[in-house]
Scaffold this motif. Structure first.
Motif, short mmCIF file in Angstrom:
data_model
loop_
_atom_site.label_atom_id
_atom_site.label_comp_id
_atom_site.label_asym_id
_atom_site.label_seq_id
_atom_site.Cartn_x
_atom_site.Cartn_y
_atom_site.Cartn_z
N ASP A 188 -6.57 -16.15 -70.40
CA ASP A 188 -5.11 -16.19 -70.36
C ASP A 188 -4.60 -15.13 -69.37
OD1 ASP A 188 -5.05 -18.29 -72.18
OD2 ASP A 188 -4.96 -16.93 -73.90
N ASP A 189 -3.80 -14.18 -69.85
CA ASP A 189 -3.27 -13.16 -68.94
C ASP A 189 -4.01 -11.84 -69.06
OD1 ASP A 189 -2.28 -12.58 -71.45
OD2 ASP A 189 -0.30 -11.99 -70.76
N ARG B 215 -11.86 -13.21 -67.38
CA ARG B 215 -10.44 -13.37 -67.67
C ARG B 215 -10.26 -14.38 -68.78
NH1 ARG B 215 -7.89 -17.79 -66.30
NH2 ARG B 215 -8.89 -19.29 -64.94
#
Length: 56
Positions: free
Chosen positions: A25-26, A23
């Motif tokens: 950030d988003d 992962r």
């Protein structure tokens, strides 16, 4: 813990067929290891696919 310790832990524990989640950030990426670790001089192109297991 140092980044090199993280790399060593990953490379020494993961095996072909293991599921990996990354992962940033988003964004989330999910994949399955298709073989042993290899070294490449250059990073893969963004969006490059190296196995048929990948899904968009």
């Amino acid at each position: 813990m140092y980044l090199t310790d993280d790399y060593y832990a990953f490379l020494s524990r993961m095996r072909e067929g293991d599921v990996v989640l990354a992962r940033h950030d988003d964004h989330v990426w999910l994949g399955r290891l298709a073989g042993p670790a290899t070294y490449a001089d250059e990073a893969p192109a963004c969006g490059a696919q190296s196995s048929g297991d990948r899904r968009p």
